[in-house]
Structure formats: C-alpha cells, structure tokens
Design a protein around this motif. Structure first.
Motif, PDB file in Angstrom:
ATOM      1  N   CYS A  10       0.797  -1.226   0.000  1.00 16.01           N
ATOM      2  CA  CYS A  10       0.000   0.000   0.000  1.00 16.01           C
ATOM      3  C   CYS A  10       0.833   1.282   0.000  1.00 16.01           C
ATOM      4  N   SER A  11       1.322   1.645  -1.173  1.00 13.45           N
ATOM      5  CA  SER A  11       2.128   2.859  -1.312  1.00 13.45           C
ATOM      6  C   SER A  11       1.389   3.849  -2.208  1.00 13.45           C
ATOM      7  N   GLN A  12       0.516   4.647  -1.619  1.00  9.89           N
ATOM      8  CA  GLN A  12      -0.219   5.675  -2.361  1.00  9.89           C
ATOM      9  C   GLN A  12       0.689   6.887  -2.512  1.00  9.89           C
ATOM     10  N   TYR A  13       1.117   7.155  -3.740  1.00  2.39           N
ATOM     11  CA  TYR A  13       2.086   8.229  -4.020  1.00  2.39           C
ATOM     12  C   TYR A  13       1.606   9.568  -3.487  1.00  2.39           C
ATOM     13  N   ASP A  19      -1.095  -3.284  -3.904  1.00  7.49           N
ATOM     14  CA  ASP A  19      -1.294  -1.835  -3.947  1.00  7.49           C
ATOM     15  C   ASP A  19       0.041  -1.117  -4.099  1.00  7.49           C
ATOM     16  N   TYR A  20       0.817  -1.606  -5.057  1.00  4.59           N
ATOM     17  CA  TYR A  20       2.105  -1.008  -5.412  1.00  4.59           C
ATOM     18  C   TYR A  20       1.890   0.372  -6.024  1.00  4.59           C
ATOM     19  N   GLY A  53      -3.163   6.499   3.670  1.00  5.13           N
ATOM     20  CA  GLY A  53      -3.781   6.999   4.887  1.00  5.13           C
ATOM     21  C   GLY A  53      -3.028   8.126   5.547  1.00  5.13           C
ATOM     22  N   GLY A  54      -1.881   8.508   4.973  1.00  8.45           N
ATOM     23  CA  GLY A  54      -1.132   9.629   5.521  1.00  8.45           C
ATOM     24  C   GLY A  54      -0.343   9.256   6.765  1.00  8.45           C
ATOM     25  N   ASP A  55      -0.064  10.239   7.599  1.00  2.00           N
ATOM     26  CA  ASP A  55       0.828  10.043   8.742  1.00  2.00           C
ATOM     27  C   ASP A  55       0.354   8.966   9.712  1.00  2.00           C
TER      28      ASP A  55
END
Length: 526
Positions: A163-166, A190-191, A452-454
């Motif tokens: 899960c790496s959402q740019y 979720d690359y 999801g951010g921080d």
C-alpha cells in the motif's frame, strides 16, 4: 571496500555503479538517448541458481503515451552480473532487446549461479550505465538447516510491505527498509494507485499528486508505474534485494473481483480490456519471470519460492479468480459470507495451495497474500460486522485452507498480509468464537508505506472492537513495514514504523516485536 565508499553509499544512497571506467562501461560516448535509467533497477524471483534482473528505459518517464520518451525502435540493453560491487569479477554478461511493445522493459533470467550467494548487477544502453543493484540467490533445497545466522540456509531477513499511495506521502519507509539490507522483500499489493490526482484525498490535503487521469488504458498504467518508479526511496528498496510481488486491487481498480468492476454500471467487456491493460503494465514494471507474462487477458501470478529447507513462500492471487464480494461489498453483517461455494482463491488455486502444503518439507510455510485473513468482527456490540472484501467474506474458503495445513501437518504456517493500512498481528484459531480453542497459525499484517497519511497514535474505533476479538494481539496505526528474521528455531517479527510521511526524512522505530517458536503456533511478545 576501496575508495571509502560503503555498500550503503553505493546502493541505498543511489550512487551509480562503481567501476564505470571498466571496459565497455564508460559514459564518455555521446549518446542517442537522454538518461534512460530514470526508473532504476530491480531483481526478483530468486531460485537456488538464478534470479530475474529488470530495468525499463524511460528518459521522459511521465510521457502521456506511456512510452517514457523512448523512440519506436528496438534498443539493445547490455547487462552484467558480478561477485563484487566494483564489478571487477564479472561472472555473466549479455544483451537483450528492449522494444516499444513492452514499454522498453527487460527481464533477464540469469541461471547457473551459486546457491545462497550475493551478486551485483547493472545495465548499459547506448553508452549510459544504470545504477547498480544487489541481489542474491536462495539456498539450495536439501542443504540442511544450520542455524548459524549466515543467511545461507540457517537464517534469513525478509521484509514485507504493501500500500504505497504516491499522493499520501513520501516513501521514506522504503528507504528505511533498504537500510535493513534484507535477503528478500515481499510486496503484497497496492504497489500503485489508480486514482486521478485529488480523488483519494487526505483530510489535511495530499503532499504530492498523481500525473495523468485515472488509469484505464495501457498508456495510463505505464505512466503511473513510471511515476512511482521515479521515487528515489522506492528505487533504493528495489536495488538492495530481490523482490517477490503480488497485486491487490489498486494495481487495476478499487475492490475489483475477477471480471467484476467496482462500478456495476460499467459494461463487463470494457472492464476486461482495462484489466488486461493493467496486467500488461504490471508485468512490464515488475521483476517477474516470463512464466508470468500476460496471455489472453490473464496473468499467472500465484507461485512458490523456496528458501532452501528453511521457508517456502506460497504467493497467492486473491483478486483474479475470486467470486464477487457478497451483499454488495463493504463492512456489514452478511450471512452469505459463510456460503461454502464462495471462493477468494478460485478452485484451481485452492487445489494448488493444498497440494503445496502436502508436498512441503520446509520448516516454515509462509502465505504471501493480500487481504486480512483472521476473522475480525468490527461491531463493538452484540452484532457482527465484517469486511466482505477480505477472507471474512469467503469464510468457508478460509476454513478449507486452515484445515488443509492441519491435514498436511504443516509444521509452521504463517500468513502475511497487506491492504488495511495499519499493522496487526493475530493468532489463527481453530474456532473464532472460542478464545480457548487451539491456535493453528499466525497472521502478520504490514501497515501501509503511505496510504492513509501520517497515521495516528490511537484509533478509538479499532480499540473499541479489540476486546471482542481476543485473538488480535497487536494493532498500530503508523506507516512502515514488517521486518522478519527467520531461523530454524523461530520467526521474529519487528513492526517497524515511521512517525510521519507528510514530509521527507522520517526516522524508523520498532513499535512491537513478536516471536513465533518452531512447532508452537502463536505470538509471543518480545
């Protein structure tokens, strides 16, 4: 090492290959292409005598046609593999054609190497040299299990991620993973994410944005993969160790199931074309073998990797063959989720997995897969609410898998999971409604790299349901990865987390550690 350059400087720090003045590897020749190696290098699929080496030429990686600014002609790409990072002892070299039909990607399957050995590799195209990568082969099967910590059969370090959402932050966790110098990296899905810029937005705003529209065409998917691959932290993680990858939903579209689109109003043939484009781009951008090359709109992704007699990694595909999610998907109570006819793996993959359990002689049998495996009741009251996109939506299929490892007397089953943007650890129970029933296996769930951010230090909604799920042993809502150290005696899992991803340079720390002892399923806090 000579010259005062450390391995971390050369590989993690992104310095180009050492020894570039060696024969045939200079940069002095005037080239026909601008810098073609903007997407870095990667390796994957290690066996006891080989590995896949990957790169893709893209001097303009964000070109809208998805071809990375490359000309339509075939380009010869030279490769070499050496014992040392200065490339003084080159063992293999060759040349492969990179063509526009495959977005000028190359997949070199090197064979005949020594087992359990470290190697270094690089590429050259039209006078320019790529950064160097580090890779390794697996130990040979049947070589015994010396517990000597050498990495040649007795012990290995494996990290897994998802899960790496740019758009949601910086990929610092990939950089910290690279600094671990693992033997193997598993990416569990979720690359990339398919959304147009600004659609999947954090409450505080996204720190960076996607290029291009929502990915629907082959050009879109190629461009999106290229944007992610330009990230220096991701490149460092690829360059440090071989990877084994499986997809989840966002490599194609949110919550897709087989040939069923998230949006039912879209005609199925249109989604089939979109899925085929996503599969093609996924293969082009991952260090996969030719056996995974797309064929007639399908891609063979489930397979096994053997790390000597120590571990067998059963890599699953829980998207391509699943039944549509029950009851319209979502988080809800749904009696249909226990229907014995429903499957998340498909019948053929389920048979393959159960056969693998029966044939396994590994100390540890590890399932590398995408979605939450253990039962999780998300209703804090007397009712029941489950995630129907996860194994809870296919409960009978899960029961058959668990019974399969019981029947096969699998010595140490461990399930690895991504997807849920938080770190979890769970005991897999014989009966979910009885906390005192036997523990049959263990699940480790990696949080996201950025999605999801921080994150937060607490999640009251999750904390409210944990008492009703006593088999859940750990939860954390920060970003990061899981580092495992696998030996004949135990698997140690360290949940590694960064405090923020909204800006670059975060440190990493261990938020919890557990040990799974050989022959004793279940989590023991360290």
């Amino acid at each position: 090492m000579s010259g005062g350059i450390s391995r971390r400087d050369a590989l993690v720090g992104g310095v180009a290959a050492l020894g570039l003045l060696a024969a045939g590897c200079g940069r002095t020749k005037k080239t026909a292409l601008a810098e073609p190696f903007t997407l870095g290098v990667a390796s994957g699929e290690p066996t006891s005598d080989g590995v896949v080496l990957w790169t893709r030429l893209a001097p303009q990686p964000l070109a809208e046609d998805g071809l990375g600014g490359m000309p339509g002609r075939v380009v010869a790409v030279e490769w070499e593999l050496a014992e040392d990072e200065q490339f003084r002892k080159v063992l293999r070299r060759g040349s492969v054609d990179a063509a526009a039909e495959s977005a000028h990607s190359v997949h070199v399957e090197v064979e005949g190497l020594s087992s359990g050995a470290e190697y270094f590799y690089r590429f050259r195209a039209e006078g320019q040299v790529s950064p160097a990568g580090r890779t390794r082969t697996a130990p040979a099967r049947g070589t015994g299990l010396p517990d000597n910590g050498s990495g040649t059969g007795g012990e290995m370090t494996m990290c897994f991620v998802s899960c790496s959402q740019y758009e949601h932050g910086y990929f610092t966790a990939y950089r910290r993973l690279a600094e671990e110098h693992p033997d193997l990296v598993l990416h569990l899905g979720d690359y990339i994410y398919e959304y147009q810029a600004g659609v999947y937005t954090l409450p505080e705003g996204n720190p960076r944005g996607h290029a291009g529209p929502e990915t629907e065409t082959l050009a879109n998917y190629r461009q999106r993969h290229a944007q992610y691959k330009t990230d220096a932290d991701l490149q460092a993680a690829h360059a440090i160790a071989p990877w084994a990858v499986v997809w989840d939903d966002h490599e194609v579209d949110n919550n897709w199931a087989n040939l069923v689109y998230e949006k039912p109003e879209i005609p199925q043939p249109e989604f089939a074309r979109r899925r085929a484009a996503a599969f093609q781009a996924y293969y082009e951008n991952m260090p996969l073998r030719k056996s995974s090359m797309p064929n007639d709109g399908a891609l063979q992704l489930y397979r096994r990797l053997h790390w000597g007699d120590l571990a067998t990694f059963h890599m699953l595909d829980t998207r391509q063959y699943r039944d549509d999610q029950a009851c319209g998907d979502g988080l809800k109570s749904c009696p249909a989720r226990t229907d014995g006819a429903r499957s998340i793996t498909g019948a053929e993959q389920e048979r393959w997995l159960l056969d693998g359990f029966r044939e396994s002689r590994a100390r540890w049998d590890v399932l590398g897969q995408q979605v939450f495996f253990a039962q999780l009741d998300l209703d804090p009251g007397a009712g029941e609410k489950n995630n129907l996109d996860a194994w809870d939506g296919y409960a009978a299929n899960r029961d058959r898998v668990v019974q399969g490892w019981v029947d096969a007397k699998v010595r140490n089953p461990v399930v690895l999971t991504g997807d849920v943007h938080a770190a979890w650890a769970a005991d897999i129970k014989q009966r979910w409604d009885d906390p005192g029933s036997a523990t049959l296996g263990t699940e480790l769930v990696a949080t996201s790299i950025t999605s999801g951010g921080d994150g937060t230090e607490s999640r009251p909604d999750v904390e409210a349901v944990l008492p009703g799920n006593p088999h859940i042993r750990f939860f954390n809502n920060r970003r990061g990865y899981v580092r495992t150290r696998i030996s004949p005696r135990e698997v140690r899992a360290d949940f590694r987390a960064v405090p923020y991803v909204s800006r670059e340079g975060a440190p990493v720390e261990t938020r919890a550690s557990f040990v799974i002892e050989d022959g004793r399923p279940g989590l023991n806090p360290v």
